[in-house]
Design an enzyme around this catalytic site. Structure first.
Site, short mmCIF file in Angstrom:
data_model
loop_
_atom_site.label_atom_id
_atom_site.label_comp_id
_atom_site.label_asym_id
_atom_site.label_seq_id
_atom_site.Cartn_x
_atom_site.Cartn_y
_atom_site.Cartn_z
N SER A 80 0.97 -1.14 0.11
CA SER A 80 0.04 -0.09 -0.14
C SER A 80 0.96 1.24 -0.01
CB SER A 80 -0.86 0.03 1.36
OG SER A 80 -1.54 -1.22 1.21
N1 SAH Z 1 -1.09 -4.41 3.47
C1 SAH Z 1 -0.57 -4.83 2.41
C2 SAH Z 1 -1.40 -4.94 1.42
C3 SAH Z 1 -1.24 -5.99 0.42
S1 SAH Z 1 -2.45 -6.15 -0.97
C4 SAH Z 1 0.90 -4.39 2.08
O1 SAH Z 1 1.09 -3.11 2.22
O2 SAH Z 1 1.95 -5.29 1.73
C5 SAH Z 1 -3.82 -7.03 -0.36
C6 SAH Z 1 -3.30 -8.28 -0.07
O3 SAH Z 1 -4.54 -8.98 0.49
C7 SAH Z 1 -2.86 -9.21 -1.10
O4 SAH Z 1 -1.61 -9.59 -0.46
C8 SAH Z 1 -3.95 -10.29 -1.08
O5 SAH Z 1 -3.10 -11.50 -1.50
C9 SAH Z 1 -4.85 -10.26 0.12
N2 SAH Z 1 -5.98 -10.82 0.15
C10 SAH Z 1 -7.03 -10.61 -1.10
N3 SAH Z 1 -8.09 -11.25 -0.66
C11 SAH Z 1 -7.68 -11.83 0.65
C12 SAH Z 1 -8.45 -12.77 1.51
N4 SAH Z 1 -9.99 -12.88 1.06
N5 SAH Z 1 -8.06 -13.11 2.51
C13 SAH Z 1 -6.93 -12.79 2.99
N6 SAH Z 1 -6.09 -12.15 2.18
C14 SAH Z 1 -6.36 -11.52 0.92
#
Ligand code: SAH
Length: 227
Positions: A80
């Site tokens: 993010s």
């Molecule tokens: N806070 C993280 C954001 C990553 S993007 C960072 O800054 O690195 C969002 C993340 O949510 C991704 O890694 C994706 O794989 C995860 N995601 C998507 N759907 C999901 C679900 N149903 N359960 C758990 N994680 C999920």
């Protein structure tokens, strides 16, 4: 030595990273007023001044790691934007005592920020390779109060519910019922909601009812269903 920094290898990279990081966070604090709040929680800014974002981003230069931008982390996912991490974390109103459920660990950067601001972080990530990498990074940094699991965030983590705070960093079409159920009384849940157009929402549970507040327009990757 800053708490979350690895030991310097003497190359001067840590110093340069620190300079860039302080500039980034100071810029965010100066430029922006937090959503739905009057002021920044200074503890949030301090945590972000300490946590080395570049160490969660493999193959990025320091310059890229300390731009205020989202960035690819593999598997079609992104770390993010720092501004968004700051605004969401601020909106959680953490005092240090909370048990927090995070959905979407990704590279683990926001997890590390949360870990320095709350008592325990339970973090769920759907994609195993991302979870494995995040777990390794956090262990290398000596972060001990994070429990990480591969799983679908739509179901929450019932074994450890209720949670004082819930933060979701992927966008479901609407508030998942299980997450609402796993929020404690007086708890705060911050998450993007919507398909295409997304809004960042804050829900506060009062007398078992969720009071909702719209914080602003955002763009996150979709929250995926595992089946
Ligand atoms: N806070 C993280 C954001 C990553 S993007 C960072 O800054 O690195 C969002 C993340 O949510 C991704 O890694 C994706 O794989 C995860 N995601 C998507 N759907 C999901 C679900 N149903 N359960 C758990 N994680 C999920």
């Amino acid at each position: 030595m800053e708490r979350n920094e690895r030991t310097s290898d003497g190359s001067g990279e840590d110093t340069q990273a620190t300079v860039l990081r302080l500039r980034l966070i100071d810029g965010i604090a100066r430029r922006l007023r937090p959503w739905g709040e009057h002021a920044w929680d200074e503890r949030v800014l301090e945590a972000m001044r300490r946590v080395p974002r570049h160490e969660f981003m493999t193959g990025s230069t320091l310059d890229v790691a300390y731009r205020d931008e989202a960035c690819p982390i593999g598997h079609g996912q992104t770390i993010s934007q720092p501004t968004i991490v700051a605004l969401m974390t601020n909106a959680l109103r953490l005092s240090g005592r909370e048990r927090v459920l995070e959905i979407g660990t990704g590279c683990g950067y926001q997890t590390a920020v949360l870990a320095s601001l709350a008592a325990e972080i339970y973090s769920l990530e759907l994609l195993e390779p991302l979870a494995t990498r995040a777990r390794l990074r956090l262990a290398e940094m000596g972060v001990k109060n994070v429990y990480l699991r591969v799983g679908d965030g739509y179901g929450g983590w019932p074994e450890h519910a209720p949670f004082d705070r819930i933060v979701v960093t992927a966008a479901p079409p609407e508030l998942p019922a299980e997450l609402a159920a796993q929020l404690a009384e007086n708890g705060v849940l911050v998450m993007p909601v919507g398909e295409g157009e997304q809004s960042l929402m804050r829900f506060v549970k009062k007398d078992q009812v969720l009071v909702r507040e719209e914080l602003g327009a955002v763009r996150f990757v979709p929250m995926v269903r595992s089946r």
